[in-house]
Scaffold this motif. Sequence first.
Motif, PDB file in Angstrom:
ATOM      1  N   ARG A 239      87.438  41.122  24.277  1.00 34.57           N
ATOM      2  CA  ARG A 239      88.185  40.175  25.107  1.00 34.57           C
ATOM      3  C   ARG A 239      87.490  40.045  26.460  1.00 34.57           C
ATOM      4  O   ARG A 239      87.071  41.052  27.042  1.00 34.57           O
TER       5      ARG A 239
ATOM      6  N   VAL B 129      90.908  44.519  33.758  1.00 33.41           N
ATOM      7  CA  VAL B 129      90.925  44.648  32.303  1.00 33.41           C
ATOM      8  C   VAL B 129      91.841  43.576  31.714  1.00 33.41           C
ATOM      9  O   VAL B 129      92.946  43.342  32.223  1.00 33.41           O
TER      10      VAL B 129
ATOM     11  N   SER C 145      93.332  50.952  31.446  1.00 31.93           N
ATOM     12  CA  SER C 145      94.527  50.345  30.878  1.00 31.93           C
ATOM     13  C   SER C 145      94.526  48.844  31.126  1.00 31.93           C
ATOM     14  O   SER C 145      93.872  48.351  32.054  1.00 31.93           O
ATOM     15  N   PRO C 146      95.246  48.078  30.298  1.00 34.00           N
ATOM     16  CA  PRO C 146      95.309  46.622  30.483  1.00 34.00           C
ATOM     17  C   PRO C 146      95.812  46.257  31.879  1.00 34.00           C
ATOM     18  O   PRO C 146      96.779  46.844  32.381  1.00 34.00           O
TER      19      PRO C 146
ATOM     20  N   ASN D 226      94.471  41.631  29.054  1.00 35.98           N
ATOM     21  CA  ASN D 226      95.625  42.068  28.271  1.00 35.98           C
ATOM     22  C   ASN D 226      95.168  42.516  26.892  1.00 35.98           C
ATOM     23  O   ASN D 226      94.304  41.886  26.274  1.00 35.98           O
ATOM     24  N   ASP D 227      95.747  43.614  26.393  1.00 36.61           N
ATOM     25  CA  ASP D 227      95.352  44.142  25.089  1.00 36.61           C
ATOM     26  C   ASP D 227      96.419  45.129  24.637  1.00 36.61           C
ATOM     27  O   ASP D 227      96.777  46.046  25.374  1.00 36.61           O
ATOM     28  N   SER D 228      96.920  44.956  23.426  1.00 42.24           N
ATOM     29  CA  SER D 228      97.934  45.871  22.896  1.00 42.24           C
ATOM     30  C   SER D 228      97.317  47.049  22.154  1.00 42.24           C
ATOM     31  O   SER D 228      98.024  47.981  21.768  1.00 42.24           O
TER      32      SER D 228
ATOM     33  N   LEU E  10      91.018  53.090  25.847  1.00 38.19           N
ATOM     34  CA  LEU E  10      92.016  52.141  26.344  1.00 38.19           C
ATOM     35  C   LEU E  10      93.394  52.728  26.091  1.00 38.19           C
ATOM     36  O   LEU E  10      93.717  53.110  24.965  1.00 38.19           O
TER      37      LEU E  10
END
Length: 455
Positions: free
Chosen positions: A270, A286, A233-234, A288-290, A312
Amino acid sequence: MSFKKFVINTLLIVMAAAPPLLYSYYYGPDPGYTAAPGDNPTGCVASGCHVGTPNSGPGSVTIVASGGTTYTPGVTQTISVTIADSTMKKYGFEMSARVDSNPTIEGAGTFTIGSDNYTQIADCNTLGDTPYPGSCPSGNTLQWIEHTIFGFEAAANKSPKFTYTFTWTPPAANVGTVTLYAAGNAGNGNTVEPTGTNVYLTHLQLSPSGGGGVPTIKTNGINPNDSGATSISPGAWVSIYGANLAAAATQWTGNFPTSLGGTSVTIDNRPAYLSYVSPAQINLQVPNDSNTGTVNVTVTNASGSVSSTVTLAQYSPAFCLLDATHVAGIILRSDGSGAYGGGSYDIIGPTGTSLGFETVAAKAGDSVVLFGVGFGPTNPAVPAGQSFSGAAQMTGSLQMSINSTSVTPSFAGLSAAGLYQFNLTIPSGLGAGDMPLSAIAGGAPAQSGVVISLQ
């Protein structure tokens, strides 16, 4: 550096204390006393350490590598260091591996401690250590391995010699000749005794025999810290396992780099934030990523790149562990009776030293703090890739239980970068011994098999 060490060091910062016993650094030399280039040239003979003239006693220190006088890049060897002196009673050592072309800066590969808990790792960023002046120049990738107090005590009265055994993984690429430098000391039996010791120095040069290659990632080898789960997870701390992932072991300085030791990682295109790289393991945060679902993970270094996939998700919960099963946590001691942090807390575990350091089983009414990663979004949001100290409450659902009894933390959220903290009071009636601990965050379960020690 193991990821556990990073988490525990972060824990110490959060608790505003630095108890050295946790990783056995309360006994053993500081970095820089092996007579390697840049280290103290007389090994352990220094002010506040030992006295005398190296190699003047009747004994010796010897290094034996399973590869003889060669190494294959990225292929692990067993290393034995033997201190012999029939006139003494206890034996200790420190070793460092150096790339001969740049020995004061560039460490050669990475050490791994033995399963007997007789050895420990030190580097230029080890909490509580004071390296020999000049032995930690800027940009170094140096590492040392040395005895613990458990090894020192195990060596008691084993005259005429004692052997420490551990492993060494050479750099993933051919770096030319490397040298293992070791200083050994033989003492008269007192725990702290600068006099009454004999100090010995030696070194072993190894030549490359081929090997190395482009990086590879193990199947299902991208996991949250201390978990075998295959989703991340982010903002979570994650490990990647494989081969040839980096040329040598390199540790960050707390600055969240996106390139470390010539290695970089992208997740869903990223850049990830690296805390540690080595030929066999990378530890990272990890970005940030939506996005959610299957994403690419790419590791790149001078030898090439490799890609794999991972899931993810918003939640990838995992408890931090002290070993394979025991949760990382502390018992707060408002009366100052704790073993750590100036008396402010004890570490949760089976009462005694079975984990290699002092732990105490929690009892009903104790205020405890447990730690984990990947438990999902918080308020306020805490961006990945930067330092954080404070309290950011979880916004998603959390179910936690001990021995099938539900417990509700008074606080559940981030207290440091990527590190979740759970404050709770142990209720009565949970039983005694190692009790199962479970959690579900946002519908995703934490790893199974975790226990908390109760009395």
